[in-house]
Structures are given as C-alpha cells and as structure tokens.
Design a protein around this motif. Structure first.
Motif, PDB file in Angstrom:
ATOM      1  N   ARG A 252     -13.147  -1.185  20.662  1.00 32.10           N
ATOM      2  CA  ARG A 252     -13.251  -2.396  19.854  1.00 32.10           C
ATOM      3  C   ARG A 252     -14.359  -2.282  18.810  1.00 32.10           C
ATOM      4  O   ARG A 252     -15.427  -1.699  19.057  1.00 32.10           O
ATOM      5  CB  ARG A 252     -13.552  -3.628  20.716  1.00 32.10           C
ATOM      6  CG  ARG A 252     -12.417  -4.106  21.576  1.00 32.10           C
ATOM      7  CD  ARG A 252     -11.209  -4.571  20.779  1.00 32.10           C
ATOM      8  NE  ARG A 252     -11.489  -5.680  19.909  1.00 32.10           N
ATOM      9  CZ  ARG A 252     -11.320  -6.971  20.243  1.00 32.10           C
ATOM     10  NH1 ARG A 252     -10.878  -7.285  21.456  1.00 32.10           N
ATOM     11  NH2 ARG A 252     -11.573  -7.925  19.376  1.00 32.10           N
ATOM     12  N   VAL A 253     -14.066  -2.849  17.638  1.00 30.19           N
ATOM     13  CA  VAL A 253     -15.104  -3.140  16.650  1.00 30.19           C
ATOM     14  C   VAL A 253     -15.459  -4.607  16.849  1.00 30.19           C
ATOM     15  O   VAL A 253     -14.604  -5.478  16.694  1.00 30.19           O
ATOM     16  CB  VAL A 253     -14.605  -2.894  15.211  1.00 30.19           C
ATOM     17  CG1 VAL A 253     -15.704  -3.222  14.207  1.00 30.19           C
ATOM     18  CG2 VAL A 253     -14.125  -1.461  15.053  1.00 30.19           C
ATOM     19  N   TRP A 254     -16.697  -4.897  17.205  1.00 32.27           N
ATOM     20  CA  TRP A 254     -17.059  -6.262  17.553  1.00 32.27           C
ATOM     21  C   TRP A 254     -17.163  -7.161  16.321  1.00 32.27           C
ATOM     22  O   TRP A 254     -16.994  -8.370  16.424  1.00 32.27           O
ATOM     23  CB  TRP A 254     -18.379  -6.268  18.334  1.00 32.27           C
ATOM     24  CG  TRP A 254     -18.226  -5.775  19.746  1.00 32.27           C
ATOM     25  CD1 TRP A 254     -17.459  -4.734  20.175  1.00 32.27           C
ATOM     26  CD2 TRP A 254     -18.837  -6.312  20.912  1.00 32.27           C
ATOM     27  NE1 TRP A 254     -17.557  -4.577  21.525  1.00 32.27           N
ATOM     28  CE2 TRP A 254     -18.405  -5.532  22.019  1.00 32.27           C
ATOM     29  CE3 TRP A 254     -19.728  -7.355  21.147  1.00 32.27           C
ATOM     30  CZ2 TRP A 254     -18.824  -5.786  23.322  1.00 32.27           C
ATOM     31  CZ3 TRP A 254     -20.147  -7.612  22.448  1.00 32.27           C
ATOM     32  CH2 TRP A 254     -19.702  -6.834  23.523  1.00 32.27           C
ATOM     33  N   ASN A 255     -17.442  -6.589  15.173  1.00 32.89           N
ATOM     34  CA  ASN A 255     -17.529  -7.394  13.949  1.00 32.89           C
ATOM     35  C   ASN A 255     -16.139  -7.899  13.570  1.00 32.89           C
ATOM     36  O   ASN A 255     -15.217  -7.098  13.383  1.00 32.89           O
ATOM     37  CB  ASN A 255     -18.066  -6.559  12.787  1.00 32.89           C
ATOM     38  CG  ASN A 255     -19.350  -5.833  13.117  1.00 32.89           C
ATOM     39  OD1 ASN A 255     -19.394  -5.039  14.054  1.00 32.89           O
ATOM     40  ND2 ASN A 255     -20.384  -6.077  12.324  1.00 32.89           N
ATOM     41  N   PRO A 256     -15.940  -9.197  13.393  1.00 36.05           N
ATOM     42  CA  PRO A 256     -14.655  -9.676  12.868  1.00 36.05           C
ATOM     43  C   PRO A 256     -14.368  -9.141  11.463  1.00 36.05           C
ATOM     44  O   PRO A 256     -13.216  -8.949  11.086  1.00 36.05           O
ATOM     45  CB  PRO A 256     -14.807 -11.197  12.871  1.00 36.05           C
ATOM     46  CG  PRO A 256     -15.824 -11.465  13.944  1.00 36.05           C
ATOM     47  CD  PRO A 256     -16.795 -10.316  13.840  1.00 36.05           C
ATOM     48  N   ALA A 342     -18.622  -6.498  -2.088  1.00 34.21           N
ATOM     49  CA  ALA A 342     -17.383  -6.117  -2.762  1.00 34.21           C
ATOM     50  C   ALA A 342     -16.201  -5.975  -1.819  1.00 34.21           C
ATOM     51  O   ALA A 342     -15.064  -6.302  -2.189  1.00 34.21           O
ATOM     52  CB  ALA A 342     -17.597  -4.792  -3.511  1.00 34.21           C
ATOM     53  N   LEU A 343     -16.450  -5.477  -0.599  1.00 32.72           N
ATOM     54  CA  LEU A 343     -15.360  -5.023   0.271  1.00 32.72           C
ATOM     55  C   LEU A 343     -15.037  -6.028   1.370  1.00 32.72           C
ATOM     56  O   LEU A 343     -15.821  -6.208   2.308  1.00 32.72           O
ATOM     57  CB  LEU A 343     -15.738  -3.680   0.912  1.00 32.72           C
ATOM     58  CG  LEU A 343     -14.620  -2.987   1.701  1.00 32.72           C
ATOM     59  CD1 LEU A 343     -13.551  -2.450   0.746  1.00 32.72           C
ATOM     60  CD2 LEU A 343     -15.202  -1.852   2.550  1.00 32.72           C
ATOM     61  N   PRO A 344     -13.862  -6.667   1.321  1.00 33.22           N
ATOM     62  CA  PRO A 344     -13.425  -7.535   2.426  1.00 33.22           C
ATOM     63  C   PRO A 344     -12.626  -6.724   3.437  1.00 33.22           C
ATOM     64  O   PRO A 344     -11.460  -6.390   3.208  1.00 33.22           O
ATOM     65  CB  PRO A 344     -12.537  -8.563   1.720  1.00 33.22           C
ATOM     66  CG  PRO A 344     -11.947  -7.815   0.563  1.00 33.22           C
ATOM     67  CD  PRO A 344     -12.927  -6.735   0.179  1.00 33.22           C
ATOM     68  N   ALA A 345     -13.240  -6.375   4.552  1.00 28.34           N
ATOM     69  CA  ALA A 345     -12.586  -5.510   5.540  1.00 28.34           C
ATOM     70  C   ALA A 345     -12.474  -6.243   6.870  1.00 28.34           C
ATOM     71  O   ALA A 345     -13.481  -6.512   7.530  1.00 28.34           O
ATOM     72  CB  ALA A 345     -13.380  -4.209   5.718  1.00 28.34           C
ATOM     73  N   VAL A 346     -11.258  -6.566   7.264  1.00 33.60           N
ATOM     74  CA  VAL A 346     -10.997  -7.258   8.528  1.00 33.60           C
ATOM     75  C   VAL A 346     -11.001  -6.235   9.658  1.00 33.60           C
ATOM     76  O   VAL A 346     -10.311  -5.216   9.586  1.00 33.60           O
ATOM     77  CB  VAL A 346      -9.644  -7.995   8.474  1.00 33.60           C
ATOM     78  CG1 VAL A 346      -9.324  -8.639   9.818  1.00 33.60           C
ATOM     79  CG2 VAL A 346      -9.659  -9.037   7.366  1.00 33.60           C
ATOM     80  N   SER A 347     -11.764  -6.506  10.709  1.00 33.60           N
ATOM     81  CA  SER A 347     -11.899  -5.510  11.778  1.00 33.60           C
ATOM     82  C   SER A 347     -11.689  -6.090  13.170  1.00 33.60           C
ATOM     83  O   SER A 347     -11.864  -5.372  14.161  1.00 33.60           O
ATOM     84  CB  SER A 347     -13.281  -4.850  11.708  1.00 33.60           C
ATOM     85  OG  SER A 347     -14.305  -5.826  11.605  1.00 33.60           O
ATOM     86  N   GLY A 348     -11.308  -7.362  13.268  1.00 33.39           N
ATOM     87  CA  GLY A 348     -11.126  -7.963  14.586  1.00 33.39           C
ATOM     88  C   GLY A 348      -9.681  -8.088  15.021  1.00 33.39           C
ATOM     89  O   GLY A 348      -9.410  -8.587  16.112  1.00 33.39           O
ATOM     90  N   ALA A 360      -8.578  -1.483  17.885  1.00 37.55           N
ATOM     91  CA  ALA A 360      -9.606  -1.243  16.862  1.00 37.55           C
ATOM     92  C   ALA A 360      -8.929  -0.585  15.669  1.00 37.55           C
ATOM     93  O   ALA A 360      -8.614   0.607  15.703  1.00 37.55           O
ATOM     94  CB  ALA A 360     -10.724  -0.351  17.404  1.00 37.55           C
ATOM     95  N   ALA A 361      -8.691  -1.380  14.634  1.00 43.76           N
ATOM     96  CA  ALA A 361      -7.981  -0.872  13.457  1.00 43.76           C
ATOM     97  C   ALA A 361      -8.438  -1.638  12.217  1.00 43.76           C
ATOM     98  O   ALA A 361      -7.685  -2.435  11.644  1.00 43.76           O
ATOM     99  CB  ALA A 361      -6.468  -1.016  13.646  1.00 43.76           C
ATOM    100  N   PRO A 362      -9.680  -1.423  11.766  1.00 45.31           N
ATOM    101  CA  PRO A 362     -10.178  -2.158  10.592  1.00 45.31           C
ATOM    102  C   PRO A 362      -9.421  -1.784   9.325  1.00 45.31           C
ATOM    103  O   PRO A 362      -9.062  -0.615   9.117  1.00 45.31           O
ATOM    104  CB  PRO A 362     -11.649  -1.729  10.507  1.00 45.31           C
ATOM    105  CG  PRO A 362     -11.720  -0.424  11.249  1.00 45.31           C
ATOM    106  CD  PRO A 362     -10.692  -0.506  12.326  1.00 45.31           C
ATOM    107  N   PHE A 363      -9.158  -2.781   8.482  1.00 40.61           N
ATOM    108  CA  PHE A 363      -8.423  -2.552   7.239  1.00 40.61           C
ATOM    109  C   PHE A 363      -8.985  -3.456   6.147  1.00 40.61           C
ATOM    110  O   PHE A 363      -9.619  -4.474   6.418  1.00 40.61           O
ATOM    111  CB  PHE A 363      -6.930  -2.820   7.434  1.00 40.61           C
ATOM    112  CG  PHE A 363      -6.608  -4.243   7.824  1.00 40.61           C
ATOM    113  CD1 PHE A 363      -6.358  -5.209   6.866  1.00 40.61           C
ATOM    114  CD2 PHE A 363      -6.560  -4.604   9.161  1.00 40.61           C
ATOM    115  CE1 PHE A 363      -6.065  -6.515   7.227  1.00 40.61           C
ATOM    116  CE2 PHE A 363      -6.267  -5.914   9.542  1.00 40.61           C
ATOM    117  CZ  PHE A 363      -6.021  -6.867   8.558  1.00 40.61           C
TER     118      PHE A 363
END
Length: 647
Positions: A252-256, A342-348, A360-363
C-alpha cells in the motif's frame, strides 16, 4: 419446495435447459420475483437461464460446492436495458447499450439514488475467491485477444489454459506486461468520474511488480514523479506494485495522493495548511515525521509491504514542481503567498484488472484549473481564501446577493490559469476539457455503444451550465477493468493485521455476491457438459427475437459463455427458416414476450412455421394442450389463445 423434482418455469418468457453434475442439491434463492413464476422446483439434473421481458433477466443455475460435494441453485435478477440519453442543447439523442455489459453493482436502488455519494463501492480487504478470479480473467482475456485480433486463436486458448491452471493451484495468476498495459489503459477509459479520458491511450505504465521492500517502493515512486512531471510537460503515468495475495497484507501507498500539503490541527480545532489532509498529517506525525508547521509543507511518502510496516520518506524538493500563484491584473494577489503543485497523482485507489487486484497503483494525469482554484483554494473546508480575495477586490462581502463569491472565484481561476501558463506547466481549463469530453463521449458511443459517466463529477465546479457537459444526460455504471476505491491504508493495515491474527475474519477469499455472468462461467467450468465438449465441439445456434434490443444483448452474452465449448452462431429469428431447425444439433432460443404475452413481431412467422410445417398433428395437439393448462387466466390474449387452441 421439493429438491429433486423437475425445475419448471411457466411464465411469460423462455427457458434454456442444460444438465449439471448429478450430485446432491441445496437451494439458495435470491431476488425472487414470485409473481412471475407459477412453479419453481429444484432438480439435481436440470438448470435454466430464464429471460423475461418485464424483469430484464433472471438466471437460475447450479454452483458446485467442492468442499461439500453439493450444488447450490442460485437465482439472480439482472438489469440489462439500453438507456436513451438526451442532449438538451443540441436536441440530439443517443442510446447507451454498453451498460448492458456492466456486471458490477451500482449504488442506486429502485427507490433511492446514491449517485452523489463520494467514496463509494469500496473494495473488500480479502482476496477474491478463485472461481471469481477465473470469471473475471475469462472476460478480460476475451477483451484483450479481441483487441489484438487474436480471439479464439491458439495463443488465446493456450493462455486461458495457463491462467486456469495457475488459479487452480495458487488462487490467482500473473498478468503479462502487455495484458497489464492493456488493462490499465482500459481501466482509465472506463473511469466514470474522469472528464479527461480522451488521453487514455497515452498512459505510460511502469511495472514495479518485482519490488519487495518499502525502500524500493519509495524509489519507484520517485521515478514516477520525475518522469510524470517532466519539467512541467506532464505525462499520464501509472506505476503498478505487486498484486494482492491470500494470507498476507497488501502492498500500500498510504498517501491518498502522492503529493499533498500537510494540515496541522491546533488544540482549538483550527488547521494550518490543508484541512483535507489533517488526519493523514496526524498519521505521519505518529510515525515520527515532524513537519515544518507551514501552510504549504509537502507531506512525506508513507508505504508498507506485506513484510514491512509503514515507513515514511521525505520527497526530495527537486522532484516537487511548485507553481507560485499570481494574477495577470492584480499585483496584490502575489502577496497572498499562495502556491500549488504541478502533479495530481492519485495513490489510494486499487487497479482491478482481470480478477487481479493491485492495491498499490498510483497514477496521474494533469490538473483541471477549477480543481485547484474553485475546490482546493476556495472550498470552505479547504484553504477557504474566497473572502480574503473578495475583500481585496473591494467587493461587498456582507451579503450573497452581490454575487461577490462568484466574482472572487472567477478571479482565482484566472490567477491559476495565468500562473500555470507562465510557469509552462500543463493545465486545462474547464471549458476546453468539457468540449474534449463531449468528443470522447461521441467517440465512445460510436465505437463501443456507450460511455459510463458520473454527471455529478463530470460537470465542472464553476460555470456548470456554460459547459456542454451540463446539458448531456449520462448513464452511470461500472465496467472492469477499473480503478476502485478502497479502505484508507492506515485503517486497512490495522484490519488486515487483526484478520491475520484471527481476531477479525480471515484474510482469504470470502463469500462474495455473484453476478449472472460470473456465476455462469464458474458453473460452466465444472459441469459435465464442459468436459464432454472439450473432446468434440458441437455447433450451437442461438436464436433471438427482440423489440427493445434486450434479448439480442442477452443472446450475445450467452454466446460468449457457450463459446468456451461450442462453435456458436447468433441469429435473428426473423432471418432464420423454421425448416432449418432440423439440421441443427443444438438450438437455444432467447425470446421475450410483448404486451399480454404475445411473441415479438420478429418471432411470429418463425413460431407459426415451426408449428405448421415441422410437427405432426398429434404432437401439435399435445403441446397445445400442455400450453393451455399453464396459460394464465387473467389476460384477454390468454383467453383468446386458450379458446383457439382448444378448438
């Protein structure tokens, strides 16, 4: 209910019969529509798929319980109706038929709409049962090989056999890189809440499934951020970490979101920074991170693996591209000290692809200007700068009738657009992206027959009715592969620990609700018919007659199931000669009723010819008598038909 007698459906609809394994039967009936069924008896020898025009589709079939050597009879009601969608500004109409392929449960019931709920349809913390993995895998592999024009090829068959063996042995399987890329792109294409899907084919996928440690996860995420940012020329990117497996915690990536600003909550309840991330900021502090206490402190990355608990890492400053906000006309705006990244990266979220779950698949894509300006900066529960801006503009903020909020929000949007343009950072305005989405919407209807879309999320948070998406009706449904919500990582981590220790359930494939297609495939794989058909493929002809398109869709769905073991053709009943039936080995008919039990127009000539030309008079009389006995008495059509048959 007698468990060993013949199962019969005598109703306004049609039946398709097959033989399941001859083993003991137990009953498990769900979503029963008793008014439609005159009799329902369970049999260990017969299984039905029942289609009824007034209730969409009802299926009744057997599911093997290998542990108890029994079968469960499952009856499910499934909605599969194309939807007409109007565009009120263009005065045009389209019909979304793609939604008939949706197998995932939505959030609305017959009486309540849940379309405005936020984080809905969260995925389970337990891995899928192997039967469901197989069903998802079968559907996905069919999609993949159709896309590469290799459907039913030797490679397709060999791949399916390899996947089946792996799931039987391990409960899961591994996607090839090409399958992963295809699935990740298709998941973006299917995302109903994303307005920027026009770029779905350009997604860059990084395969990090080999990673085992938290340090390696951090390094892979840093690579993702650097590549995706590209000095301001943002690139849509996805990084995929190892998949979920039974008996262990998830990666898991804990950061949303990979990049976000901390929110420091004071004793009086006020927050310095971004209140949206106050809870996660507290989680980071409990892990040992301190933070600087400022309004725009970038939160650390927190990651965990099955063998390592949560570890935090500071993101190097040079990787986080920030944009200082200024206004093209008002110099004082710069003095407000505002900035954004700059970068909106969803990781939750979870990537659910082919039955394989990637927790865990941040995009990332890139920002819509109103996301930053109207939501992040102006929302009352976020930075809430709107009154400060209104005062600086000299507006009368004492009453809402002066529309000072609208004027202030517009100026903040102008400032964000201007600042990102000056910094040469990719950003799109809400008018341009709305027009782009309408083109995507039209393309999808032309190519796939529909486009899942959540109107509540697609319409921008500013100037709603001035954008074309506001005037377009949309149909919300869910397709796989997909990006799905899941429990926040710090809550999931604690729950999975309790599951592993036996305090709270088990961390394995639990009991899950099954859709028609999922159960049909799972049953089919274990049936006697499957084994026999492997050695000799029989031609099956599926006939349909329809007035709304529903039966045609159901017939093609049934054909997909039968193609595992048969050479299948799907024909419209109006184009099929009744005299040709005697040349067929296996015929299935998917025919609804219309009005008061009448056959649809497409079936009338066929039924007439079938009775008159192919059956001996004695058989016709016997069938007529049997049908008369089961006709309902309360419709005028039934009375007329009863009298004509008896005469």
């Amino acid at each position: 209910m007698e468990a060993r007698k013949q199962l019969s459906f005598w109703s306004q609809g049609c039946c398709i019969k097959q033989k399941p394994p001859a083993i003991p039967v137990t009953e498990e009936l769900e979503s029963c529509t008793g008014k439609e069924l005159d009799s329902l008896r369970a049999s260990q020898r017969t299984s039905f798929y029942f289609h009824n025009a007034s209730y969409a589709a009802i299926s009744c079939f057997f599911l093997r319980d290998s542990g108890r050597n029994t079968c469960k009879m499952v009856k499910k009601e499934i909605s599969a109706t194309p939807q007409r969608l109007n565009n009120f500004s263009q005065k045009k109409e389209v019909v979304d038929s793609l939604q008939t392929q949706a197998k995932e449960a939505g959030v609305c019931t017959g009486r309540v709409c849940g379309g405005s709920l936020m984080n809905i349809r969260r995925m389970s913390l337990a891995p899928r049962a192997p039967a469901l993995v197989l069903a998802h895998a079968k559907t996905f592999l069919d999609q993949y090989y159709r896309d590469i024009q290799g459907y039913d090829s030797p490679d397709h068959k060999a791949r399916w056999q390899a996947v089946s063996r792996s799931v039987t042995k391990r409960g899961t399987y591994d996607l090839t890189f090409d399958e992963l890329v295809f699935g990740a792109k298709l998941a973006w294409r299917n995302a109903p809440r994303c307005i920027g899907r026009m770029q779905w084919k350009r997604l860059q996928v990084f395969d990090a499934r080999h990673i085992t440690t938290t340090k390696e996860m951090f390094e892979a995420i840093c690579k993702h951020i650097e590549y995706a940012t590209d000095g301001g020329n943002l690139r849509s990117t996805l990084t995929v970490f190892p998949q979920r497996a039974s008996g262990r915690r998830d990666f898991r990536v804990w950061n949303p979101q990979l990049i976000a600003y901390a929110g420091y909550r004071a004793d009086d309840g006020t927050v310095i920074g971004d209140p949206a991330w106050a809870e996660f900021t507290q989680v980071c502090q409990e892990l040992g991170w301190q933070g600087g206490g400022g309004r725009f402190d970038v939160l650390p990355l927190v990651v965990s693996t099955p063998t390592e608990g949560p570890q935090w890492f500071d993101i190097p400053d040079e990787l986080v591209l920030r944009v200082a906000l200024e206004h093209p006309k008002y110099d004082w705006f710069k003095d407000l000290g505002l900035e954004w990244f700059a970068l909106p990266a969803v990781s939750g979220m979870m990537l659910d692809c082919g039955g394989v779950e990637f927790s865990a698949a941040p995009f990332n894509g890139w920002y819509l200007s109103s996301e930053i300006a109207s939501r992040d900066l102006c929302d009352a529960q976020r930075y809430d700068i709107i009154k400060e801006v209104g005062d600086k503009l000299g507006l009368d903020t004492r009453t809402p009738v002066t529309l000072w909020k609208d004027q202030a929000a517009l100026e903040v949007n102008l400032a964000v657009l201007h600042s990102y343009q000056q910094a040469k950072v990719t950003l799109v305005d809400h008018h341009s992206v709305s027009e782009s989405f309408m083109q995507f919407f039209a393309n999808e209807h032309r190519e796939r027959g529909g486009c899942p879309a959540d109107w509540v999320w697609i319409v921008p948070p500013i100037s709603g009715s001035l954008t074309p998406v506001f005037h377009q009706e949309m149909s919300l449904y869910y397709l796989k592969p997909g990006y799905e919500y899941q429990e926040v990582a710090w809550v999931a981590f604690a729950k999975q620990n309790r599951m592993l220790s036996g305090e709270e359930g088990e961390l394995g494939g639990g009991k899950q609700r099954l859709s028609f297609r999922m159960v049909a495939l799972a049953v089919w794989f274990s049936s006697v018919l499957y084994t026999r058909a492997l050695s000799r493929r029989v031609r099956a002809t599926i006939l349909f007659a329809t007035e709304t398109g529903k039966s045609q869709t159901f017939a093609h769905e049934l054909a997909d199931v039968f193609r595992n073991n048969f050479s299948v053709q799907v024909r419209n009943m109006k184009d099929f000669e009744a005299s040709d039936v005697k040349e067929e080995r296996f015929v299935l008919a998917v025919v609804p009723t219309a009005g008061n039990g009448d056959p649809p127009l497409q079936a009338q000539d066929f039924v007439k010819d079938l009775y008159e030309d192919m059956m001996p008079e004695a058989v016709q009389q016997r069938l007529s008598t049997q049908l008369v006995r089961r006709l309902p008495y309360h419709t005028s059509t039934s009375v007329k038909l009863r009298n004509s048959l008896l005469s």
